[in-house]
Design a protein around this motif. Sequence first.
Motif, PDB file in Angstrom:
ATOM      1  N   ILE B   5     -36.029 -61.184 118.731  1.00  0.00           N
ATOM      2  CA  ILE B   5     -36.270 -61.818 117.426  1.00  0.00           C
ATOM      3  C   ILE B   5     -37.457 -62.772 117.519  1.00  0.00           C
ATOM      4  CG2 ILE B   5     -35.278 -63.397 115.715  1.00  0.00           C
ATOM      5  CD1 ILE B   5     -32.536 -62.164 116.428  1.00  0.00           C
ATOM      6  N   ALA B   6     -37.519 -63.561 118.592  1.00  0.00           N
ATOM      7  CA  ALA B   6     -38.615 -64.534 118.765  1.00  0.00           C
ATOM      8  C   ALA B   6     -39.954 -63.827 118.850  1.00  0.00           C
ATOM      9  CB  ALA B   6     -38.372 -65.361 120.023  1.00  0.00           C
ATOM     10  N   VAL B   7     -39.993 -62.727 119.607  1.00  0.00           N
ATOM     11  CA  VAL B   7     -41.251 -61.990 119.763  1.00  0.00           C
ATOM     12  C   VAL B   7     -41.680 -61.420 118.406  1.00  0.00           C
ATOM     13  CG1 VAL B   7     -42.285 -59.920 120.778  1.00  0.00           C
ATOM     14  CG2 VAL B   7     -40.930 -61.448 122.208  1.00  0.00           C
ATOM     15  N   GLN B   8     -40.716 -60.844 117.713  1.00  0.00           N
ATOM     16  CA  GLN B   8     -41.010 -60.253 116.411  1.00  0.00           C
ATOM     17  C   GLN B   8     -41.541 -61.319 115.441  1.00  0.00           C
ATOM     18  OE1 GLN B   8     -37.595 -58.486 114.688  1.00  0.00           O
ATOM     19  NE2 GLN B   8     -38.755 -57.071 113.417  1.00  0.00           N
ATOM     20  N   PHE B   9     -40.904 -62.468 115.475  1.00  0.00           N
ATOM     21  CA  PHE B   9     -41.293 -63.581 114.603  1.00  0.00           C
ATOM     22  C   PHE B   9     -42.717 -64.032 114.906  1.00  0.00           C
ATOM     23  CE2 PHE B   9     -41.613 -68.171 113.959  1.00  0.00           C
ATOM     24  CZ  PHE B   9     -41.311 -68.258 112.596  1.00  0.00           C
ATOM     25  N   SER B  10     -43.013 -64.273 116.179  1.00  0.00           N
ATOM     26  CA  SER B  10     -44.344 -64.801 116.508  1.00  0.00           C
ATOM     27  C   SER B  10     -45.423 -63.766 116.221  1.00  0.00           C
ATOM     28  CB  SER B  10     -44.393 -65.277 117.963  1.00  0.00           C
ATOM     29  OG  SER B  10     -44.057 -64.220 118.804  1.00  0.00           O
ATOM     30  N   LEU B  11     -45.100 -62.478 116.394  1.00  0.00           N
ATOM     31  CA  LEU B  11     -46.090 -61.435 116.095  1.00  0.00           C
ATOM     32  C   LEU B  11     -46.430 -61.432 114.600  1.00  0.00           C
ATOM     33  CD1 LEU B  11     -45.223 -58.260 118.181  1.00  0.00           C
ATOM     34  CD2 LEU B  11     -47.459 -59.312 117.897  1.00  0.00           C
ATOM     35  N   THR B  12     -45.395 -61.447 113.758  1.00  0.00           N
ATOM     36  CA  THR B  12     -45.609 -61.467 112.302  1.00  0.00           C
ATOM     37  C   THR B  12     -46.395 -62.716 111.918  1.00  0.00           C
ATOM     38  OG1 THR B  12     -43.358 -60.640 112.260  1.00  0.00           O
ATOM     39  CG2 THR B  12     -44.371 -61.073 110.133  1.00  0.00           C
ATOM     40  N   TYR B  13     -46.027 -63.806 112.539  1.00  0.00           N
ATOM     41  CA  TYR B  13     -46.650 -65.102 112.264  1.00  0.00           C
ATOM     42  C   TYR B  13     -48.154 -65.053 112.541  1.00  0.00           C
ATOM     43  CZ  TYR B  13     -46.108 -70.176 111.755  1.00  0.00           C
ATOM     44  OH  TYR B  13     -46.141 -71.459 111.310  1.00  0.00           O
ATOM     45  N   THR B  14     -48.533 -64.602 113.711  1.00  0.00           N
ATOM     46  CA  THR B  14     -49.966 -64.588 114.044  1.00  0.00           C
ATOM     47  C   THR B  14     -50.711 -63.555 113.209  1.00  0.00           C
ATOM     48  OG1 THR B  14     -49.312 -63.220 115.914  1.00  0.00           O
ATOM     49  CG2 THR B  14     -49.951 -65.466 116.433  1.00  0.00           C
ATOM     50  N   GLN B  15     -50.090 -62.416 112.962  1.00  0.00           N
ATOM     51  CA  GLN B  15     -50.710 -61.387 112.128  1.00  0.00           C
ATOM     52  C   GLN B  15     -51.026 -61.940 110.744  1.00  0.00           C
ATOM     53  OE1 GLN B  15     -51.338 -57.814 112.369  1.00  0.00           O
ATOM     54  NE2 GLN B  15     -51.487 -58.399 114.521  1.00  0.00           N
ATOM     55  N   MET B  16     -50.042 -62.636 110.200  1.00  0.00           N
ATOM     56  CA  MET B  16     -50.177 -63.201 108.858  1.00  0.00           C
ATOM     57  C   MET B  16     -51.309 -64.225 108.825  1.00  0.00           C
ATOM     58  SD  MET B  16     -46.608 -64.000 107.067  1.00  0.00           S
ATOM     59  CE  MET B  16     -46.684 -65.764 107.259  1.00  0.00           C
ATOM     60  N   THR B  17     -51.338 -65.110 109.800  1.00  0.00           N
ATOM     61  CA  THR B  17     -52.362 -66.161 109.868  1.00  0.00           C
ATOM     62  C   THR B  17     -53.753 -65.546 109.962  1.00  0.00           C
ATOM     63  OG1 THR B  17     -50.743 -67.408 111.121  1.00  0.00           O
ATOM     64  CG2 THR B  17     -52.975 -68.307 111.066  1.00  0.00           C
ATOM     65  N   SER B  18     -53.900 -64.573 110.878  1.00  0.00           N
ATOM     66  CA  SER B  18     -55.247 -64.041 111.066  1.00  0.00           C
ATOM     67  C   SER B  18     -55.687 -63.270 109.816  1.00  0.00           C
ATOM     68  CB  SER B  18     -55.320 -63.176 112.318  1.00  0.00           C
ATOM     69  OG  SER B  18     -54.681 -61.945 112.087  1.00  0.00           O
ATOM     70  N   PHE B  19     -54.714 -62.606 109.143  1.00  0.00           N
ATOM     71  CA  PHE B  19     -55.071 -61.888 107.914  1.00  0.00           C
ATOM     72  C   PHE B  19     -55.551 -62.859 106.832  1.00  0.00           C
ATOM     73  CE2 PHE B  19     -53.739 -60.430 103.671  1.00  0.00           C
ATOM     74  CZ  PHE B  19     -54.510 -59.291 103.578  1.00  0.00           C
ATOM     75  N   GLU B  20     -54.854 -63.978 106.681  1.00  0.00           N
ATOM     76  CA  GLU B  20     -55.206 -64.960 105.651  1.00  0.00           C
ATOM     77  C   GLU B  20     -56.555 -65.606 105.954  1.00  0.00           C
ATOM     78  OE1 GLU B  20     -53.850 -65.391 102.785  1.00  0.00           O
ATOM     79  OE2 GLU B  20     -55.274 -66.988 102.274  1.00  0.00           O
ATOM     80  N   PHE B  21     -56.804 -65.912 107.227  1.00  0.00           N
ATOM     81  CA  PHE B  21     -58.091 -66.512 107.635  1.00  0.00           C
ATOM     82  C   PHE B  21     -59.238 -65.556 107.355  1.00  0.00           C
ATOM     83  CE2 PHE B  21     -57.089 -70.055 110.945  1.00  0.00           C
ATOM     84  CZ  PHE B  21     -56.284 -70.665 110.013  1.00  0.00           C
ATOM     85  N   ARG B  22     -58.987 -64.247 107.684  1.00  0.00           N
ATOM     86  CA  ARG B  22     -60.057 -63.267 107.474  1.00  0.00           C
ATOM     87  C   ARG B  22     -60.359 -63.151 105.976  1.00  0.00           C
ATOM     88  NH1 ARG B  22     -57.766 -59.583 110.556  1.00  0.00           N
ATOM     89  NH2 ARG B  22     -57.057 -58.271 108.818  1.00  0.00           N
ATOM     90  N   ARG B  23     -59.291 -63.154 105.173  1.00  0.00           N
ATOM     91  CA  ARG B  23     -59.468 -62.965 103.726  1.00  0.00           C
ATOM     92  C   ARG B  23     -60.194 -64.164 103.113  1.00  0.00           C
ATOM     93  NH1 ARG B  23     -55.049 -61.811  99.144  1.00  0.00           N
ATOM     94  NH2 ARG B  23     -54.518 -63.939  99.697  1.00  0.00           N
ATOM     95  N   SER B  24     -59.785 -65.376 103.502  1.00  0.00           N
ATOM     96  CA  SER B  24     -60.455 -66.534 102.914  1.00  0.00           C
ATOM     97  C   SER B  24     -61.912 -66.617 103.370  1.00  0.00           C
ATOM     98  CB  SER B  24     -59.698 -67.843 103.223  1.00  0.00           C
ATOM     99  OG  SER B  24     -59.271 -67.859 104.531  1.00  0.00           O
ATOM    100  N   GLY B  25     -62.172 -66.172 104.589  1.00  0.00           N
ATOM    101  CA  GLY B  25     -63.548 -66.152 105.086  1.00  0.00           C
ATOM    102  C   GLY B  25     -64.390 -65.234 104.229  1.00  0.00           C
ATOM    103  N   GLN B  26     -63.831 -64.027 103.950  1.00  0.00           N
ATOM    104  CA  GLN B  26     -64.577 -63.057 103.142  1.00  0.00           C
ATOM    105  C   GLN B  26     -64.841 -63.617 101.730  1.00  0.00           C
ATOM    106  OE1 GLN B  26     -62.010 -59.680 103.279  1.00  0.00           O
ATOM    107  NE2 GLN B  26     -62.929 -58.873 105.189  1.00  0.00           N
ATOM    108  N   VAL B  27     -63.809 -64.209 101.119  1.00  0.00           N
ATOM    109  CA  VAL B  27     -63.947 -64.734  99.749  1.00  0.00           C
ATOM    110  C   VAL B  27     -65.005 -65.845  99.694  1.00  0.00           C
ATOM    111  CG1 VAL B  27     -62.727 -66.102  97.990  1.00  0.00           C
ATOM    112  CG2 VAL B  27     -61.626 -64.107  99.019  1.00  0.00           C
ATOM    113  N   LEU B  28     -64.875 -66.809 100.624  1.00  0.00           N
ATOM    114  CA  LEU B  28     -65.794 -67.963 100.610  1.00  0.00           C
ATOM    115  C   LEU B  28     -67.234 -67.518 100.875  1.00  0.00           C
ATOM    116  CD1 LEU B  28     -63.608 -70.605 102.493  1.00  0.00           C
ATOM    117  CD2 LEU B  28     -64.205 -70.597 100.058  1.00  0.00           C
TER     118      LEU B  28
END
Lengths: 235, 445
Positions: B5-28
Motif C-alpha cells: 500500500i505504501a509503495v502504491q501510495f508514494s508512486l501515485t503521489y510522485t506521478q501526480m506531482t510531476s504531472f501537475e508541475f509539467r502541466r503548469s510549466g507548459q501553461v505558464l
Amino acid sequence: MNSASLDGAEEIRVLLVEDDADIAEEISAELKSRGFFVAVAETGGIGLEQALTGQYNVMIVDRMLPELDGLSLIETVRQNGGRTPVLVLSALGAVDDRVSGLKAGGDDYLTKPFAMVELIARIEALLRRPDDTRQTVLRVGPLVMDLIDRKVKRDDREIELLPREFRLLEYLMRRPGQILTRAMLLEEVWNYRFTPQTNLVDVHIGKLRRKVDASGEQTLIHSIRGAGFTLQSSD
Amino acid sequence: MLGTIAVQFSLTYTQMTSFEFRRSGQVLNGEMKLLLAMTPEHLEYVIRERATDDLRLVVNEAGIFTASHQPVAGELRVWPDGLVADGKLHNIVMEPEEGSPYALRFLAARAPGGHIVVLGRSLHVLDEQKLMLRHASLVTLVPIVFFALLAGTWLSHRALTRVEEMHEAVDLIMQGDIHERLPAGAEQDELQRLAGSVNRMLDRLEQLMRDMKSVGDDIAHDLRTPLARVRVGLERALSGSQASSAEALRSVIERAIDNLDQCFAIITALLRLTEIDNSKGRAAFARIDLAELVRDIVDLYEPIAESENIDFSFHCSPKEISVYGDRDLLIEMLGNLVDNAIKFTPEGGRVQISVSMSGHHPFIAVEDTGIGIQPDEKHAVLSRFYRSDKSRHIPGSGLGLSLVASILRLHNAELKILDTHPGVPEKGVCFLVLFPTSDLIQYDE
C-alpha cells in the motif's frame, strides 16, 4: 597328512595374535600337532612387540584386539619392513572389511566362524607361495604337466583335459600335499566368491579324478572328509 | 500488505506531482510567450484586463514590475520573495498577512519595454488532489488491514490446528502405535505434502520393522533347529546311553559339525544379504557382456548337470548384449538360479539358459523342468528362509532367492517367475531376469 615343515628340516614358527583364549588354545594345539612352533599373544601390543622382535614364518592376526587393533598391528609391522605373510582372522566378513584387511598388509582373510582345516589350509598356502614364475613343467609323482604345450601325462599315458580341468589340475599340482578347501578352489581357480548349495566343486574334482587316476593306478587326488582335497603322491 | 500500500501510495503521489508541475510549466511558458510578443502598451492593457478575464482560471496571478521590482500593473502587487527573472519556473510559498500560506509556481521574464512580466499558477489543485489521495488511502487502508489480519488469523489458526493434530499423531506413533498416520488430506498444500511424505516414510519403516521381526523369527527358528539337534546329540553322547565306542562318538561329533555348518551357512548368507542390501556404492559396476557371463556359469555348472543326467543348454542371441552391473554379484545371482534349477530338476530333466532382448530390456531366462513353484508361492519364495513343502527335504539355507532378489534390486533389475507350462506347475519354472534399459548399453547390430 602334510604336517612336516617346509623343507622338512627347519621348524616353522607361527605367531598367533588372538585375545579369545579358547580359540587361541584350539588353533595353537592344532598347529603344534602339525609340528609347528606357536607363539601366542593375547593383545595387539604384545603381538606387535613379538612380531617386531621375533622371527616368524607366518602370522595369524585377529582383527579386533585389545590395546591395538589387528589392522594397525599389521600396518606397523609392514612399515617396519616386516614381510612375514599374515592371515587376518575376523568376525567381519563383508567385502569392505576384507578389502581393508588386505590393504592394511594382510595376505589372506578368513572369516569367523571357520573350520580348522580351512585355517590350516590357508596357512599352508601362505607358507608355500608357489614358485610359479619360471617353471614350465610341473611334476607330482608320475604326473607331469607341460604348461607351454598344455599337455598332461601320467607316466606314458596322455590325459586329455578340458580347459577348466587343466586349470584345476594346475592349481592342485602347484600345491602338492596341501589341503585345498572347496572355498579356496572356487576363489582361486574360478575366481568366484559365493557358496554354491550343490556339490559343485566335488563334481569338478570327481571328473578330473576319473581322468587322472585310471582304474588300477595309485590314487593321486584324495578327498579329505570335512575338509577338501589334496593332490599327493606316495613316491 | 502495508508495504504494498505504501509503495502504491508514494508512486501515485510522485506521478501526480510531476504531472501537475509539467502541466503548469507548459501553461505558464505558453502564456508568457504570447504576452512577450505584445507591445508594451498592449501587454499592460492585457494584464490590467486579466482581472475580468477567464484566463485567471489558468494563470492565477499576473503582474508587471519595473526592473527594481516595483509594481506597474496587474493584481500581483508584491514581488514574490526569492523570485528571479530568469525565465525559469520557481516554486514559492506566499505568506499573506491574513490566512494561511499557499504555494505558487512562478515564471518571470523581461518584456521588450524593460519591465518584468510575472505569471503565477497556484498549486492548489495539486494540494487538493494530494489531500484526496491521502484520504482515499487511509479509508481503504483500514478495511484492507482488517481483512488481512482476519485472513491471516484464520489461516494460521488452521495451520496450527493441523500442526497440533500432527503432534498428536506423532505422540501416538512414539507411544508405539506404528499404524497411526499424520493427517495428509489431498496433499494440496505444502503442509499436506509434508505430512504425505512423512506417512510414506512411516509406511516404509513399518514394512522394515515387519521384515526385521520376521527375519528375527526366521533366524530363531532356522538356527534353533540345527542347534537343538547338536545339543541333543552331544547330551546323549555324554550320558553314555548309546554305545560310547570311539566310532559312535565320532559319528556324533560329525553330525554335530554338519549341523553347526548349516548354522554358519545361514549366518553367512544372512550377513551377505545385509551387506548387499546396505551397499550404497555401485563402485564395481562396469559394462558386462551377458553372453560371456552366462558362458562362465555354464562352464562351471556343466559337469554337475552332466553328473545328474540333466540336459544343460545355453542359447544366446547373436547380438552382443551387455548390461551395467557388478560382475561378481551377477555371477553369484546366476549361480544361485542355476544351482536351484539343477537342485530341483529330477534326473533326465532339462535346464536351459537364454540371453536375449525383450524390447529394449536385456534379459536372462533360467528355465527348468523341475518341481515348479505353485502360483500362490511365487511371491513367497523370494522372502527370506521360505522353503516350500516340496523343497524342505532338499538341503539349503532358504536364502538363495532372497540373495538373488537383493542383487537384482541393486541393479534395478526385475525378477519374474513364470510357468514354463502354464497350468501344469509340476512341469518346471522359468526365472526371468529383466535388466533396465541403460544409456551405457550398446547394441552391436
